[in-house]
Design an enzyme around this catalytic site. Sequence first.
Site, PDB file in Angstrom:
ATOM      1  N   HIS A   5       0.835  -1.205   0.000  1.00  0.00           N
ATOM      2  CA  HIS A   5       0.000   0.000   0.000  1.00  0.00           C
ATOM      3  C   HIS A   5       0.868   1.252   0.000  1.00  0.00           C
ATOM      4  O   HIS A   5       2.045   1.205   0.287  1.00  0.00           O
ATOM      5  CB  HIS A   5      -0.961   0.023   1.198  1.00  0.00           C
ATOM      6  CG  HIS A   5      -0.293   0.078   2.527  1.00  0.00           C
ATOM      7  ND1 HIS A   5      -0.149  -1.028   3.335  1.00  0.00           N
ATOM      8  CD2 HIS A   5       0.273   1.092   3.219  1.00  0.00           C
ATOM      9  CE1 HIS A   5       0.471  -0.693   4.448  1.00  0.00           C
ATOM     10  NE2 HIS A   5       0.738   0.591   4.400  1.00  0.00           N
ATOM     11  N   ARG A   9      -1.600  10.773   4.870  1.00  0.00           N
ATOM     12  CA  ARG A   9      -2.262  11.351   6.039  1.00  0.00           C
ATOM     13  C   ARG A   9      -3.281  12.368   5.543  1.00  0.00           C
ATOM     14  O   ARG A   9      -2.959  13.196   4.696  1.00  0.00           O
ATOM     15  CB  ARG A   9      -1.241  12.017   6.950  1.00  0.00           C
ATOM     16  CG  ARG A   9      -0.353  11.029   7.643  1.00  0.00           C
ATOM     17  CD  ARG A   9       0.647  11.723   8.578  1.00  0.00           C
ATOM     18  NE  ARG A   9       1.451  10.746   9.254  1.00  0.00           N
ATOM     19  CZ  ARG A   9       2.596  10.249   8.768  1.00  0.00           C
ATOM     20  NH1 ARG A   9       3.062  10.675   7.616  1.00  0.00           N
ATOM     21  NH2 ARG A   9       3.277   9.349   9.442  1.00  0.00           N
ATOM     22  N   GLU A  56      -3.765   3.489   1.638  1.00  0.00           N
ATOM     23  CA  GLU A  56      -4.086   3.594   3.064  1.00  0.00           C
ATOM     24  C   GLU A  56      -4.234   5.063   3.419  1.00  0.00           C
ATOM     25  O   GLU A  56      -3.313   5.853   3.198  1.00  0.00           O
ATOM     26  CB  GLU A  56      -2.981   2.986   3.917  1.00  0.00           C
ATOM     27  CG  GLU A  56      -3.181   3.205   5.404  1.00  0.00           C
ATOM     28  CD  GLU A  56      -1.977   2.802   6.246  1.00  0.00           C
ATOM     29  OE1 GLU A  56      -1.804   3.368   7.344  1.00  0.00           O
ATOM     30  OE2 GLU A  56      -1.185   1.938   5.806  1.00  0.00           O
ATOM     31  N   ASN A  60      -5.454  11.145  11.871  1.00  0.00           N
ATOM     32  CA  ASN A  60      -5.087  11.330  13.272  1.00  0.00           C
ATOM     33  C   ASN A  60      -6.156  12.192  13.934  1.00  0.00           C
ATOM     34  O   ASN A  60      -6.500  13.262  13.434  1.00  0.00           O
ATOM     35  CB  ASN A  60      -3.702  11.982  13.390  1.00  0.00           C
ATOM     36  CG  ASN A  60      -2.618  11.037  12.932  1.00  0.00           C
ATOM     37  OD1 ASN A  60      -2.422   9.983  13.504  1.00  0.00           O
ATOM     38  ND2 ASN A  60      -1.926  11.399  11.862  1.00  0.00           N
ATOM     39  N   HIS A  74       3.168  12.085  -7.015  1.00  0.00           N
ATOM     40  CA  HIS A  74       1.766  11.789  -7.295  1.00  0.00           C
ATOM     41  C   HIS A  74       1.526  10.294  -7.240  1.00  0.00           C
ATOM     42  O   HIS A  74       2.457   9.500  -7.257  1.00  0.00           O
ATOM     43  CB  HIS A  74       1.353  12.335  -8.666  1.00  0.00           C
ATOM     44  CG  HIS A  74       2.148  11.766  -9.797  1.00  0.00           C
ATOM     45  ND1 HIS A  74       3.294  12.368 -10.266  1.00  0.00           N
ATOM     46  CD2 HIS A  74       1.987  10.636 -10.532  1.00  0.00           C
ATOM     47  CE1 HIS A  74       3.792  11.648 -11.258  1.00  0.00           C
ATOM     48  NE2 HIS A  74       3.021  10.588 -11.433  1.00  0.00           N
ATOM     49  N   GLU A 125      -2.248  11.322 -10.925  1.00  0.00           N
ATOM     50  CA  GLU A 125      -2.104  11.336 -12.373  1.00  0.00           C
ATOM     51  C   GLU A 125      -2.983  10.244 -12.956  1.00  0.00           C
ATOM     52  O   GLU A 125      -2.954   9.101 -12.503  1.00  0.00           O
ATOM     53  CB  GLU A 125      -0.651  11.082 -12.775  1.00  0.00           C
ATOM     54  CG  GLU A 125      -0.438  11.072 -14.274  1.00  0.00           C
ATOM     55  CD  GLU A 125       1.001  10.773 -14.680  1.00  0.00           C
ATOM     56  OE1 GLU A 125       1.344  11.090 -15.826  1.00  0.00           O
ATOM     57  OE2 GLU A 125       1.761  10.222 -13.863  1.00  0.00           O
TER      58      GLU A 125
END
Length: 130
Positions: A5, A9, A56, A60, A74, A125
Amino acid sequence: MRILHTMLRVKSLEKSIEFYTKHLKMELLRKKDYPKGEFTLAFLGYAPEDQSAVLELTYNWDERSYDLGSAYGHIAIAVDNIYEVCEQIKKSGGNVTREPGPMKFSEGGGSHIAFVEDPDGYKIELIEKR
């Protein structure tokens, strides 16, 4: 070995999940809260995790802001018809930052590409399959 993955964030998990599922047609594969760590993880993709690399999203709970950094480039996604995909993204409220067209500086016209931006400013992209 294989890539499992890529993690990003995000400031708003709900807005990010909506962007990737609505505009880029990914499926939310799983989502889990980690109360002791005060974060939530969401995994999205085009196939199950045991078959394909996925995205993923990490949220937070303290809602801190992030600097995207100058090293990030990208994520690239293959699409069948880049013009149709970009039109759908724009119609549904997404942000196309580079209209679809031939890749510049490529001999022989090259691939047709476009760029879109997610709610946090991450660039994606789109590359038309040949």
